[in-house]
Design a protein around this motif. Structure first.
Motif, PDB file in Angstrom:
ATOM      1  N   SER A   1      41.128 -17.485  58.436  1.00 22.38           N
ATOM      2  CA  SER A   1      40.837 -16.820  57.232  1.00 22.38           C
ATOM      3  C   SER A   1      41.520 -15.438  57.205  1.00 22.38           C
ATOM      4  O   SER A   1      41.053 -14.561  56.169  1.00 22.38           O
ATOM      5  CB  SER A   1      39.340 -16.671  56.713  1.00 22.38           C
ATOM      6  OG  SER A   1      38.648 -16.219  57.842  1.00 22.38           O
ATOM      7  N   PHE A   2      42.360 -14.974  57.760  1.00 23.96           N
ATOM      8  CA  PHE A   2      42.728 -13.885  57.982  1.00 23.96           C
ATOM      9  C   PHE A   2      43.909 -13.712  56.942  1.00 23.96           C
ATOM     10  O   PHE A   2      44.718 -14.472  56.609  1.00 23.96           O
ATOM     11  CB  PHE A   2      43.708 -13.364  59.290  1.00 23.96           C
ATOM     12  CG  PHE A   2      44.065 -11.904  59.362  1.00 23.96           C
ATOM     13  CD1 PHE A   2      43.113 -11.123  59.888  1.00 23.96           C
ATOM     14  CD2 PHE A   2      45.150 -11.383  58.926  1.00 23.96           C
ATOM     15  CE1 PHE A   2      43.429  -9.677  60.187  1.00 23.96           C
ATOM     16  CE2 PHE A   2      45.633 -10.120  58.938  1.00 23.96           C
ATOM     17  CZ  PHE A   2      44.499  -9.197  59.594  1.00 23.96           C
TER      18      PHE A   2
ATOM     19  N   THR B   1      43.153 -13.757  53.349  1.00 23.01           N
ATOM     20  CA  THR B   1      42.883 -14.699  52.372  1.00 23.01           C
ATOM     21  C   THR B   1      42.458 -14.343  51.209  1.00 23.01           C
ATOM     22  O   THR B   1      42.544 -13.102  50.645  1.00 23.01           O
ATOM     23  CB  THR B   1      41.613 -15.679  52.917  1.00 23.01           C
ATOM     24  OG1 THR B   1      40.552 -14.692  53.349  1.00 23.01           O
ATOM     25  CG2 THR B   1      42.228 -16.593  53.976  1.00 23.01           C
TER      26      THR B   1
ATOM     27  N   MET C   1      39.712 -13.167  50.016  1.00 23.34           N
ATOM     28  CA  MET C   1      38.638 -12.076  49.948  1.00 23.34           C
ATOM     29  C   MET C   1      39.022 -11.014  49.008  1.00 23.34           C
ATOM     30  O   MET C   1      38.094 -10.676  48.279  1.00 23.34           O
ATOM     31  CB  MET C   1      38.534 -11.530  51.332  1.00 23.34           C
ATOM     32  CG  MET C   1      37.757 -12.404  52.293  1.00 23.34           C
ATOM     33  SD  MET C   1      36.615 -11.133  53.453  1.00 23.34           S
ATOM     34  CE  MET C   1      37.831 -11.078  54.744  1.00 23.34           C
TER      35      MET C   1
ATOM     36  N   GLU D   1      39.851  -8.008  59.473  1.00 19.95           N
ATOM     37  CA  GLU D   1      40.002  -7.688  58.002  1.00 19.95           C
ATOM     38  C   GLU D   1      38.795  -7.769  57.343  1.00 19.95           C
ATOM     39  O   GLU D   1      38.103  -8.890  57.550  1.00 19.95           O
ATOM     40  CB  GLU D   1      41.144  -8.710  57.432  1.00 19.95           C
ATOM     41  CG  GLU D   1      41.334  -8.451  55.943  1.00 19.95           C
ATOM     42  CD  GLU D   1      42.172  -9.640  55.344  1.00 19.95           C
ATOM     43  OE1 GLU D   1      43.514  -9.377  55.118  1.00 19.95           O
ATOM     44  OE2 GLU D   1      41.719 -10.954  55.342  1.00 19.95           O
ATOM     45  N   ARG D   2      38.639  -6.885  56.376  1.00 20.96           N
ATOM     46  CA  ARG D   2      37.306  -7.083  55.687  1.00 20.96           C
ATOM     47  C   ARG D   2      37.463  -6.308  54.059  1.00 20.96           C
ATOM     48  O   ARG D   2      38.028  -5.603  54.042  1.00 20.96           O
ATOM     49  CB  ARG D   2      35.977  -6.394  56.362  1.00 20.96           C
ATOM     50  CG  ARG D   2      36.048  -5.154  56.540  1.00 20.96           C
ATOM     51  CD  ARG D   2      34.876  -4.362  57.195  1.00 20.96           C
ATOM     52  NE  ARG D   2      34.720  -3.103  57.269  1.00 20.96           N
ATOM     53  CZ  ARG D   2      33.969  -2.294  57.980  1.00 20.96           C
ATOM     54  NH1 ARG D   2      33.186  -2.588  58.821  1.00 20.96           N
ATOM     55  NH2 ARG D   2      34.035  -0.920  57.707  1.00 20.96           N
TER      56      ARG D   2
ATOM     57  N   LYS E   1      36.795 -15.092  62.786  1.00 22.34           N
ATOM     58  CA  LYS E   1      37.966 -15.548  61.916  1.00 22.34           C
ATOM     59  C   LYS E   1      38.546 -14.757  61.121  1.00 22.34           C
ATOM     60  O   LYS E   1      39.787 -15.204  60.748  1.00 22.34           O
ATOM     61  CB  LYS E   1      36.785 -16.574  61.030  1.00 22.34           C
ATOM     62  CG  LYS E   1      36.321 -17.669  61.638  1.00 22.34           C
ATOM     63  CD  LYS E   1      36.608 -19.070  60.568  1.00 22.34           C
ATOM     64  CE  LYS E   1      36.398 -20.402  61.707  1.00 22.34           C
ATOM     65  NZ  LYS E   1      34.911 -20.884  61.392  1.00 22.34           N
ATOM     66  N   ASN E   2      37.735 -13.606  60.798  1.00 22.95           N
ATOM     67  CA  ASN E   2      38.783 -12.575  59.866  1.00 22.95           C
ATOM     68  C   ASN E   2      39.536 -11.821  60.682  1.00 22.95           C
ATOM     69  O   ASN E   2      39.719 -10.559  60.308  1.00 22.95           O
ATOM     70  CB  ASN E   2      37.558 -11.886  58.802  1.00 22.95           C
ATOM     71  CG  ASN E   2      36.684 -11.161  59.445  1.00 22.95           C
ATOM     72  OD1 ASN E   2      36.281 -11.658  60.646  1.00 22.95           O
ATOM     73  ND2 ASN E   2      36.192 -10.099  58.942  1.00 22.95           N
ATOM     74  N   SER E   3      39.939 -12.097  61.769  1.00 22.10           N
ATOM     75  CA  SER E   3      40.530 -11.259  62.663  1.00 22.10           C
ATOM     76  C   SER E   3      42.059 -11.629  63.070  1.00 22.10           C
ATOM     77  O   SER E   3      42.302 -12.996  62.951  1.00 22.10           O
ATOM     78  CB  SER E   3      39.887 -10.767  64.009  1.00 22.10           C
ATOM     79  OG  SER E   3      39.724 -11.950  64.629  1.00 22.10           O
TER      80      SER E   3
END
Ligand SMILES: Nc1ncnc2c1ncn2[C@@H]1O[C@H](COP(=O)(O)OP(=O)(O)O)[C@@H](O)[C@H]1O
Ligand code: SF4
Ligand SMILES: [Mg+2]
Lengths: 330, 278, 326
Positions: free
Chosen positions: B7-8, B10, B12, C34-35, C84-86
């Motif tokens: 999900s990198f 994505t 978001m 990523e956030r 997952k978000n990396s």
């Protein structure tokens, strides 16, 4: 030791329930006595015209209609405690025996749908949770979302249209075929009559348990011990079998037990659509025909039913908690 | 080497804007139901014997019933009615929840009382309580509204109660207390503004339940009278015509009801996400 | 180094060959999370920026860095269980083969084992012994596990207990038992000594050393330089997501100091070295760093340090430092 703690717990909850039940009884009685329903008229129904004044007096005497409300209540309560719930106006039968008879039918229906919904819901919840964010997860979430917005009786009518009318697989209604003596009713007949209402309740009931399980699975997957299990190379089904299953099953069952109220409500609607002769049909009849004794009887009984569900849910939780505290594995 | 996790990079980023768009879409749907329904006059749903029992077509989107009434317009006015019943009962329920949660934050005796009330209500299946109340009040709109209003406040009360309990220990509230501000002042200036979002979300989320229960109780015959084109009544009546193969009498009104209920549910959820992301 | 001693009779070239025959080799590793930040912006957290590490069989390498600096994420990245978000970039080689995500998956638990930082990493509902058993392939698992428990100083009865009844120290021993039960060649121990008293700490370090003597490579992640100095062959100092220094423990002992100013600050903060408090924090991972990551706190910083990024360079014999002037 464990049995002792559980016993104590059940006793405590039962005491609480008895007070609650008392409150329910008082409240129901108050509500019913506020209602404009004339018990004599509803008792006599069409016979109202032909019955003499003396007979009406006698009936009024029997029901204590002219006594003060408080006195009426205590009289009713005394009878209630003796197990006498009065006589149903609609069925002209002892309320308790009606409830017994109808509950057997309702119980079969609810037990079947409850188990099906539980198994299916848990499986769907696990699939969704283990594959969070994927297509399967979205589809399952959408299903639950839509089902949560769907009236139970509408699903019931749809199933009726498709399976009974179009495909002709099932009868249109009634718990048993009309005109057949009950001894002659085969198991197959019963099954045929129960399947569609049970399917209705299952389809609807899945939603709650699925969403709960999904969230629990996600929480567990987010935990440190799952991270470690992954670091140990556990993946997919192995991960589920070794860790996720154990840590999500009991919470799921517990939540499912706590849904007895919804189940009962759903059964009322499904029974109505399929003319399935259970408690649900009976309470609707009671309500529509101003059958106060039967109504009160079923209200009290449904409270008891919900209590049993919640009690089982809590006992399960407490049991696991205690086992954990005692250091026993599950 | 470069390893992308799933999900990198994505959606978001767009999710926040998507939320607003979604809300807008839902709002327009809402307008169709509510405004659209109120424009429907008697003439659109008049009986018309020359148009009896017609399946869905361009002329009659949802078909017609055994009296030749157009099902599309009947459905729309049914939804409008459901909305009004829902609005009314959800509003009362929200008010009850607000009052009870404020009461229970007042002191521990009130709190115990409120807890008992919640337990009491949750101890009987909702539908049974609804039948009981509708029966006592002799059916009709009054019975439905009162029944729904009286049965739907517990969950919101719990949420608000928890929120208020937390707020009570907050520093600024403690300071106001030390400054000798009155209870009413604190409710008006601290509590109400803070729980307003929760209240709004709770109110919207009450709708779907209210509407579903309204249709259920009406379907069972306790609710609105047969002249009123409520969805529950439409569906109950159409049961009689199932054997005649008139499936459209069931399908479209039901789907429309689901759409409306789902709309409120989605609206509530999106509002909630907007107020407290994650 | 163990290996050099072991192969004393080999020729110099062969020693060189074996020395470059790394078990694990990490170069230019970065991990970015990523956030969603405030508003609808996406924020990138550069938790690991430029990490280097290499380790031979039988060696203990300590990664020393402050708490919250991303050491656990580093372990996750090597194992392929990062969030997952990396995003991971860089080169990782295991036994001279690129360590792809697919290969990581195959090696986790079989070749590479994580000793987790948290004591809640055991399944709360499963018997302790059962959780160790999964590493054992032969029959008679229970007996083997109980024997191993005894070896690490645990009562065999612990086999039947669930984690909530065990102390942190016991759980850390269970982790060691897992390593002993397994056939892994590389162990990444994340803060294996957290929360242990002096005696238990020494014992655990001894156990780790025994695992290394069994010819396994141990990467010990810790914020405790003192513990690292007790058993590590090499010490990699981690700051701002970078390896700022790789030092040979014996040389540090001999010289009484590190090369990089940050490592020295850590060293001087040890009680026996003067207890000088460290007056620097980590730069925020959301920040882009120009020049040396340590420049804002470094007592020896020059103009160049603020504009040019120092690369990690070899000083001697495998020792490295990321500083223009060290
Ligand atoms: N999944 C994640 N998402 C966002 N930030 C994270 C995540 N995991 C860790 N972090 C952040 O990365 C930093 C490094 O964490 P960690 O690796 O646990 O540090 P250490 O092990 O060195 O104490 C911390 O600031 C933490 O908040
Ligand atoms: S490069 Fe400059 S700032 Fe960085 S550590 Fe060396 S002297 Fe200090
Ligand atoms: Mg850590």
């Amino acid at each position: 030791m464990l049995a002792f703690h559980i016993g104590k717990f059940i006793l405590k909850r039962t005491l609480k329930f008895v007070t609650l039940l008392f409150a329910v009884v008082v409240l129901t009685f108050m509500l019913v006595s506020l209602s404009p329903v004339d018990p004599i008229q509803s008792y006599l129904g069409a016979e109202m015209m032909v019955v003499s004044e003396e007979q009406k007096e006698e009936i009024a005497e029997y029901y204590g209609v002219n006594q003060p409300k408080l006195q009426q209540f205590f009289k009713w309560l005394k009878m209630f405690l003796q197990g006498d719930l009065g006589t149903s106006l609609v069925y002209r039968q002892d309320v308790l025996s009606i409830i017994q008879e109808k509950f057997v039918a309702s119980f079969a229906l609810m037990a079947l749908s409850w188990s099906m919904a539980g198994i299916l819901g848990y499986a769907l919840g696990v699939i969704a949770g283990m594959n969070k964010g994927t297509f399967a997860d979205r589809a399952i979430k959408l299903y639950c979302f839509v089902l949560a917005s769907t009236p139970t009786f509408w699903i019931a009518i749809l199933l009726l249209i498709v399976f009974s009318l179009w495909l002709g697989l099932f009868p249109i209604g009634l718990g048993t075929p009309i005109g057949v003596v009950s001894e002659q009713v085969t198991w197959l007949d019963r099954l045929k009559h129960i399947l569609l209402p049970a399917a209705t309740l299952s389809v609807i009931g899945v939603s709650n348990i699925t969403l709960h399980t999904r969230q629990k699975v996600i929480d567990v997957l987010d935990s440190e011990f799952i991270r470690f299990a992954r670091a140990k190379g556990e993946e997919g089904f192995t991960l589920f079998k070794r860790h996720v299953f154990r840590n999500t099953l009991f919470p799921a069952i517990s939540v499912h037990f706590a849904s007895f109220g919804e189940l009962f409500g759903g059964a009322i609607l499904a029974e109505q659509v399929f003319s399935y002769p259970g408690l649900g049909l009976a309470i609707v009849q009671a309500g529509l025909n101003s059958d106060v004794p039967l109504m009160m009887g079923i209200v009290v009984f449904s409270t008891f039913f919900v209590f049993i569900g919640n009690l089982l849910a809590d006992v399960l939780y407490t049991m696991i908690d205690l086992r954990m505290k005692n250091g026993e594995a599950i | 080497m470069k390893y992308h996790s799933i999900s990198f990079g994505t959606r978001m980023a767009i999710s926040r804007k998507g939320l607003l768009l979604k809300l807008l879409g839902l709002l327009s749907l809402f307008l169709i139901f509510v405004i659209g329904g109120s424009f429907i006059g008697e003439e659109q749903i008049e009986a018309n014997m020359s148009q009896k029992n017609l399946g869905p077509s361009i002329r009659h989107l949802f078909g017609t019933d055994w009296l030749g009434r157009d099902m599309f317009f009947r459905t729309l006015s049914g939804l409008h009615l459901s909305f009004r019943v829902g609005l009314f009962s959800a509003a009362i329920s929200t008010l009850i929840a607000l009052i009870l949660s404020l009461l229970s934050s007042y002191n521990k005796y009130f709190d115990a009382m409120v807890t008992i009330l919640i337990d009491l209500l949750l101890s009987i299946p909702h539908l049974v309580t609804l039948i009981l109340i509708a029966f006592v009040l002799g059916g009709g709109v009054k019975g439905v509204v009162v029944g729904i209003a009286l049965t739907h406040w517990p969950s919101l009360t719990r949420v608000l109660r928890a929120e208020l309990m937390q707020m009570k220990t907050a520093e600024y509230v403690q300071i106001s207390k030390k400054l000798g501000k009155s209870r009413i002042w604190m409710v008006r200036n601290h509590f109400l503004p803070q729980i307003l979002p929760q209240l709004l979300v709770g109110f919207i989320l009450l709708f779907p339940h209210a509407i579903l229960h309204e249709s259920a109780i009406t379907f069972l015959g306790f609710g609105l009278s047969p002249e009123q084109p409520a969805i529950g009544i439409i569906l109950a009546e159409s049961m009689k015509y199932l054997t005649a193969g008139m499936w459209w009498l069931v399908l479209f009104p039901g789907l429309s009801l689901i759409l409306m209920v789902a709309m409120f549910e989605a609206m509530g959820n999106n509002f909630r996400k907007m107020f407290n992301p994650q | 180094m163990n290996i050099v001693y072991k192969f004393r009779d080999e020729t110099n070239e062969e020693i060189e060959k074996i020395k470059s025959n790394f078990l694990l080799e990490v170069n230019h590793l970065s991990l970015t999370i990523e956030r969603v930040g405030k508003g609808s912006d996406v924020e990138h957290l550069h938790v690991i920026r430029d990490f280097h590490l290499n380790i031979h069989q039988g060696e203990v390498v300590a990664i020393v860095g402050a708490s919250g600096s991303g050491k656990s994420l580093l372990a996750d990245a090597i194992l392929g269980i990062h969030p997952k978000n990396s995003l991971i970039e860089g080169n990782i080689k295991y036994e001279n083969q690129p360590l792809t995500e697919k290969r990581k998956k195959r090696l986790r638990g079989n070749d590479i084992l994580l000793i987790p930082q948290m004591t809640n990493a055991l399944d709360p509902l499963m018997k302790a012994g059962k959780q160790v058993e999964s590493f054992i392939k032969q029959k008679n698992k229970q007996k083997i596990v109980k024997d191993i428990f005894q070896k690490v100083g645990l009562d065999p009865a612990v086999y039947h207990q669930i984690p909530s009844t065990l102390s942190g120290g016991m759980i850390r021993r269970i982790f060691i038992a897992m390593a002993l039960a397994s056939k892994v060649k590389l162990i990444i121990a994340d803060e294996p000594t957290n929360g242990l008293d002096a005696e238990a700490l020494d014992e655990l370090l001894f156990q780790l050393k025994m695992l290394a003597n069994d010819n396994r490579g141990i990467v010990m992640i810790t914020h405790d330089l003192e513990a690292a100095m007790k058993i590590a062959d090499k010490i990699a100092v981690f700051y701002a997501g970078e390896t700022v220094e790789i030092a040979d423990r014996k040389n540090v002992r001999k010289a009484g100091k590190f090369r990089h100013p940050y490592s020295r600050a850590l060293w001087n903060a040890l009680p026996q070295n003067g207890f000088v408090p460290i007056e620097c924090s980590q730069p925020s991972p959301a920040e882009e760093i120009i020049g040396c990551s340590f420049a804002s706190y470094c007592p020896e910083a020059t103009k160049r340090c603020g504009t040019e990024k120092p690369e990690l360079r070899e000083v001697e014999n495998g020792e490295m430092v990321r500083c223009f002037y060290a």
